[in-house]
Motif scaffolding. Structure first.
Motif, PDB file in Angstrom:
ATOM      1  N   UNK A   1      39.136  47.787  33.996  1.00  0.00           N
ATOM      2  CA  UNK A   1      37.748  47.880  33.668  1.00  0.00           C
ATOM      3  C   UNK A   1      37.382  46.322  34.699  1.00  0.00           C
ATOM      4  N   UNK A   2      38.213  45.428  34.319  1.00  0.00           N
ATOM      5  CA  UNK A   2      37.884  44.253  35.158  1.00  0.00           C
ATOM      6  C   UNK A   2      37.899  44.367  36.746  1.00  0.00           C
ATOM      7  N   UNK A   3      38.949  45.274  37.123  1.00  0.00           N
ATOM      8  CA  UNK A   3      38.965  45.713  38.643  1.00  0.00           C
ATOM      9  C   UNK A   3      37.636  46.498  38.950  1.00  0.00           C
ATOM     10  N   UNK A   4      37.225  47.201  38.182  1.00  0.00           N
ATOM     11  CA  UNK A   4      35.764  47.868  38.640  1.00  0.00           C
ATOM     12  C   UNK A   4      34.881  46.843  38.796  1.00  0.00           C
ATOM     13  N   UNK A   5      34.734  46.050  37.910  1.00  0.00           N
ATOM     14  CA  UNK A   5      33.536  45.191  37.992  1.00  0.00           C
ATOM     15  C   UNK A   5      33.691  44.081  39.052  1.00  0.00           C
ATOM     16  N   UNK A   6      34.919  43.938  39.439  1.00  0.00           N
ATOM     17  CA  UNK A   6      35.319  42.746  40.387  1.00  0.00           C
ATOM     18  C   UNK A   6      36.090  43.486  41.680  1.00  0.00           C
ATOM     19  N   UNK A   7      35.210  44.213  42.654  1.00  0.00           N
ATOM     20  CA  UNK A   7      35.900  44.782  43.888  1.00  0.00           C
ATOM     21  C   UNK A   7      36.465  43.718  44.625  1.00  0.00           C
ATOM     22  N   UNK A   8      36.340  42.569  44.612  1.00  0.00           N
ATOM     23  CA  UNK A   8      37.005  41.612  45.667  1.00  0.00           C
ATOM     24  C   UNK A   8      38.581  41.339  44.937  1.00  0.00           C
ATOM     25  N   UNK A   9      38.742  41.675  44.047  1.00  0.00           N
ATOM     26  CA  UNK A   9      40.148  41.442  43.357  1.00  0.00           C
ATOM     27  C   UNK A   9      40.947  42.599  43.675  1.00  0.00           C
ATOM     28  N   UNK A  10      42.248  42.341  44.299  1.00  0.00           N
ATOM     29  CA  UNK A  10      42.885  43.313  44.754  1.00  0.00           C
ATOM     30  C   UNK A  10      43.811  43.723  43.527  1.00  0.00           C
ATOM     31  N   UNK A  11      43.877  45.300  43.283  1.00  0.00           N
ATOM     32  CA  UNK A  11      44.844  45.359  42.155  1.00  0.00           C
ATOM     33  C   UNK A  11      46.407  45.336  42.598  1.00  0.00           C
ATOM     34  N   UNK A  12      46.900  44.594  41.893  1.00  0.00           N
ATOM     35  CA  UNK A  12      48.438  44.259  42.119  1.00  0.00           C
ATOM     36  C   UNK A  12      49.151  43.459  40.979  1.00  0.00           C
ATOM     37  N   UNK A  13      50.363  43.209  40.641  1.00  0.00           N
ATOM     38  CA  UNK A  13      51.001  42.885  39.611  1.00  0.00           C
ATOM     39  C   UNK A  13      50.383  41.237  39.519  1.00  0.00           C
ATOM     40  N   UNK A  14      50.336  40.639  40.534  1.00  0.00           N
ATOM     41  CA  UNK A  14      49.963  39.148  40.581  1.00  0.00           C
ATOM     42  C   UNK A  14      48.575  39.021  39.929  1.00  0.00           C
ATOM     43  N   UNK A  15      47.271  39.962  40.610  1.00  0.00           N
ATOM     44  CA  UNK A  15      46.044  40.089  39.793  1.00  0.00           C
ATOM     45  C   UNK A  15      46.053  40.280  38.201  1.00  0.00           C
ATOM     46  N   UNK A  16      47.074  41.526  37.994  1.00  0.00           N
ATOM     47  CA  UNK A  16      47.307  41.555  36.560  1.00  0.00           C
ATOM     48  C   UNK A  16      47.706  40.465  35.621  1.00  0.00           C
ATOM     49  N   UNK A  17      48.768  39.550  36.165  1.00  0.00           N
ATOM     50  CA  UNK A  17      49.148  38.548  35.546  1.00  0.00           C
ATOM     51  C   UNK A  17      48.124  37.361  35.327  1.00  0.00           C
ATOM     52  N   UNK A  18      47.509  37.265  36.373  1.00  0.00           N
ATOM     53  CA  UNK A  18      46.272  36.386  36.359  1.00  0.00           C
ATOM     54  C   UNK A  18      45.129  36.830  35.274  1.00  0.00           C
TER      55      UNK A  18
END
Length: 848
Positions: free
Chosen positions: A571-588
């Motif tokens: 849901x966070x990724x959908x609201x923030x298109x600038x964030x690239x989905x990967x493990x690093x962003x998931x960990x953050x």
């Protein structure tokens, strides 16, 4: 008396030969002698009024029946014979003809592998089998005649009034009931022969014509000379006849099956049909005729009772009479007390060859085949014309009474041929294997046809084979066959088994290297793809594998916490298109966002140890030791490439990377699988037991095996470590229980553990002797290995895999041979196909 009969027979046969010799029109002479009056309404009407209905039987394949199944098949024959009325002759005729395998070069694929296989098997000698059953209703109450009065010597024509319409309909009904009963159990398929199949057509010889002139199946009509003197000769073929017609020649015991010593061991006896030695195991042109005469039981018993009383009167004068009296008395007692059906029986084998130098060899082969049944071999020379003539379809009524013996239907049916050659699958999808006996190429569908027949409910497979059993060679052949038939294949390999194959088919070959490690991104969703439940479950399984050790439990509260974390992250990724989905962003997201959610919800540490979770996953984040693994920016093109190999040999012993990389690859395959609609998909996991040994991955493996089935796919797991299957509950629960097809190669190294393996795999007792017989009696002149294939415990069979030289060098895992292939490939400018051909040509030149 016998001497007189023989003398009279010789005189009459000589007169017949003189008649044939003196005739200026041999074809016309044969026409006059032919006992067949006409063929109509799918029946044969003989000149003496006998009516015959002919059936073609499709028997079970040789080496595929258990002892219990042989007994069941035997009982079906006995029950079927009891349906037939008195006066009927059962004539079973099995044709075994030497042929040459002819590939379909016109319509076959022009691939490197298929064309080389076709050339390799072209004109290979094979033995074809066709089984016919003629049921003859004799006219009136006429008994069997003596050999002297054979219709070969005294052709006659009876009034048509002996057969009326009602009698025909009644007989037809009886044959229909007989056919239905014979088809019970699914062992035998019965097909009624038509007029054209019996009498022939201008394009193809019928059964009657084939027997007269010894023509092979599908052969065009041809007329050949038939000579009885000085030996039986039909055209260029020299024939020999061997009969089983005297009680003195019979074995002391007979049964529905025998133990086949070549494939048997101390731990398992391999069954084979009692008469198989004169059938499929007799590798020459031959016809095996089996006659059973059904007579009136009460009249037969009354006649034997009269004989017994006569022998009783004469027993005081001769010990032979006393012995005969006891034998007759025992026969009568058994017939009455056990409800046996008394019959008269006769069996004969006719072998032939156009090569005069082979006559001694054929004589030895036929004699040895009869001796294996404990039958005294007896070659028929003087009575050969009558014996040959009564085998003509529709002429069973000419069977000489003095060439039969009294027995019961139970014993007579033991001498029937119960098996046939291996058959091709009717499905277009399949793999080329060979039969066990002669190496005949067989098209076998081990995937779709078993599903269609209800033997299995999923296409998943497990493959076990000891080192050196030919496992890698077989799997390369299987994967190549899948690929060339349009399937998408993903292979997780350990040991570089698929390197050559991948290069030849133009696939992707990924090898894990320290400088260029494999990178993945399970959090990225391709354009057009969706985040569904299966995608979430695979990511959760990956996270659990990263977090938990083998002996650590996974609680329900932890599962809920991870599910919520993934849901909120996307849901966070959908609201923030600038964030690239990967493990690093998931960990953050976990550290900065989800920690607050857990605090607000009051989640306690005992329910979900969040700090421990972040600490354990820290090495996979950013600049951590494995930070490269789950943060790939470039996606692998799995969608369009149909053959992909991930070679993980360099990390096979790594406790963290190997299981993680394996499960990520499987997750990628699941993603590919969801996108390809209506296309076959297969994932093969070679020696990946370490990856699934963790209990945390058991659920994912079970999920993978069940999910693949829904998307026209299959998962294949391969291992040479049988102990893993015996000791790991994960393997049993996650894989064996969800793989309906079990494939085993040479297991002789594990004979002492086989009972335990059989129990774990749920293998029926029928499969044990088959598995333990693998490679026990291989032909040393051929390079092949045998493989056992079990479909859901319903259908079990052993095949051979025999690669052509081109296939062998493409699949070989021997280091020395692989080096040679690379050397010759380099000499041919990097073209591996030309390199293999050059290597084969070089070896042929060196051996010459």
């Amino acid at each position: 008396m016998m001497i007189v009969i023989m003398i009279v027979t010789m005189v009459v046969v000589a007169a017949l030969l003189l008649q044939l010799k003196d005739s200026s029109e041999p074809g016309k002479a044969l026409e006059k002698l032919l006992p067949v009056y006409k063929v109509e309404r799918d029946c044969i009407l003989a000149k003496n009024g006998d009516l015959t209905i002919a059936l073609q039987l499709e028997l079970p394949e040789i080496f595929s029946l258990s002892s219990d199944e042989y007994e069941t098949l035997h009982q079906i024959w006995v029950r079927a014979m009891k349906l037939l009325p008195p006066g009927v002759i059962l004539h079973k005729q099995d044709w075994f003809t030497e042929e040459q395998f002819q590939p379909d070069f016109v319509n076959s694929s022009d691939s490197f592998f298929n064309s080389s296989s076709d050339r390799f098997f072209n004109e290979r000698p094979v033995l074809e089998h066709h089984c016919y059953l003629m049921i003859t209703r004799r006219a009136g109450t006429r008994p069997l005649s003596n050999a002297v009065f054979s219709n070969l010597l005294r052709p006659s024509l009876v009034a048509p009034g002996l057969l009326n319409e009602q009698e025909f309909l009644d007989f037809n009904d009886k044959v229909s009931q007989f056919s239905r009963l014979l088809s019970e159990g699914g062992f035998i398929k019965v097909i009624r022969l038509t007029d054209d199949q019996l009498a022939g057509s201008p394009q193809q010889a019928g059964l009657i014509e084939r027997y007269c002139f010894l023509l092979h199946a599908q052969q065009a009509p041809m007329v050949r000379d038939i000579c009885f003197k000085p030996e039986l000769r039909i055209g260029e073929n020299l024939c020999q006849l061997y009969t089983i017609s005297s009680p003195d020649d019979l074995p002391g015991l007979c049964g529905s099956r025998l133990t086949y010593d070549k494939y048997s061991s101390d731990k398992a006896k391999f069954p084979i049909g009692f008469a198989a030695s004169v059938g499929q195991l007799l590798s020459c042109n031959h016809i095996y005729n089996q006659f059973v005469v059904i007579e009136d039981t009460q009249k037969t018993l009354k006649k034997l009772e009269t004989k017994r009383r006569r022998l009783q009167s004469l027993s005081a004068y001769s010990r032979e009479n006393a012995i005969a009296r006891e034998a007759t008395n025992s026969f009568l007692n058994e017939a009455i007390s056990q409800g046996r059906l008394p019959v008269k029986a006769h069996f004969n084998i006719m072998v032939w060859s156009s090569d005069a130098d082979r006559q001694k060899e054929l004589r030895n082969m036929a004699s040895a085949a009869l001796a294996q049944m404990d039958v005294v071999p007896r070659q028929t020379i003087k009575g050969a014309p009558q014996t040959y003539w009564c085998g003509l379809p529709g002429n069973a009524g000419a069977l000489p009474a003095n060439e039969t013996f009294d027995t019961f239907a139970e014993q007579a049916s033991c001498f029937f041929i119960q098996e046939t050659t291996y058959k091709d699958s009717v499905s277009p999808f399949g793999v080329r294997l060979v039969d066990r006996q002669m190496g005949k190429p067989i098209h076998v569908d081990i995937t779709d046809e078993p599903m269609r027949k209800g033997w299995i409910s999923n296409r998943n497979k497990v493959v076990f084979g000891a080192s050196g059993s030919g496992k890698s060679m077989f799997m390369c052949h299987l994967m190549r066959s899948y690929f060339e038939l349009g399937a998408h294949a993903v292979i997780v390999d350990v040991g570089h088994s698929y390197e050559g194959l991948c290069q030849l088919v133009g696939g992707y070959y990924f090898t894990y290297d320290e400088k260029n490690p494999l990178c993945f991104n399970p959090f990225f969703i391709d354009e057009g793809d969706t985040l569904d439940t299966e995608k979430k479950e695979s990511i959760k399984s990956l996270l659990v594998a990263l977090w938990k050790k083998d002996d650590e439990s996974f609680k329900r509260s932890e599962y809920v916490a991870l599910s919520n974390a993934l849901h909120r992250y996307f849901e966070y990724i959908d609201k923030n298109p600038a964030v690239f989905p990967c493990f690093d962003s998931f960990y953050d997201f976990l550290r900065d966002q989800y920690a607050k959610v857990l605090s607000q919800d009051g989640v306690k540490e005992k329910d979900f140890d969040f700090d421990n979770f972040l600490y354990v996953l820290r090495p996979f984040y950013g600049e951590g030791e494995y930070g490269f693994l789950l943060n790939a920016r470039n996606r692998l093109d799995l969608f369009h490439q149909r053959f992909i190999v991930f070679e993980l040999d360099s990390i096979k012993d790594h406790p963290i990377l190997f299981p993680l990389v394996t499960i990520i690859i499987m997750e990628l395959f699941v993603s590919k699988m969801r996108k390809l609609k209506g296309i076959r998909k297969v994932i093969t996991i070679e020696e990946a037991w370490k990856a699934i040994a963790k209990s945390g991955m058991a659920e994912f493996m079970r999920y993978l095996y069940k999910t693949v089935r829904k998307f026209f796919g299959e998962a294949i797991t391969v291992s040479q470590e049988v102990d893993d299957a015996l000791s790991s509950p994960v393997v049993k629960e996650a894989i064996l229980n969800n793989a309906d097809t079990k494939i085993l190669l040479d297991m002789r190294k594990f004979q002492n553990k086989f009972d335990q393996l059989q129990s774990v795999m749920g293998m029926p007792d029928k499969g044990k002797p088959m598995v333990l017989s693998l490679n026990k009696a291989n032909d040393p002149k051929r390079r092949y290995r045998e493989v056992y294939i079990d479909h859901g415990g319903v259908s079990m069979k052993v095949y051979g895999y025999e690669p052509s030289p081109q296939e062998y060098y493409a699949y070989t895992t021997e280091e020395k041979e692989k080096v040679l292939v690379k050397q010759f490939t380099a000499q041919c400018g990097g073209d591996m196909k030309k390199g293999i051909q050059a290597l084969i040509a070089h070896q042929a030149k060196a051996s010459a």
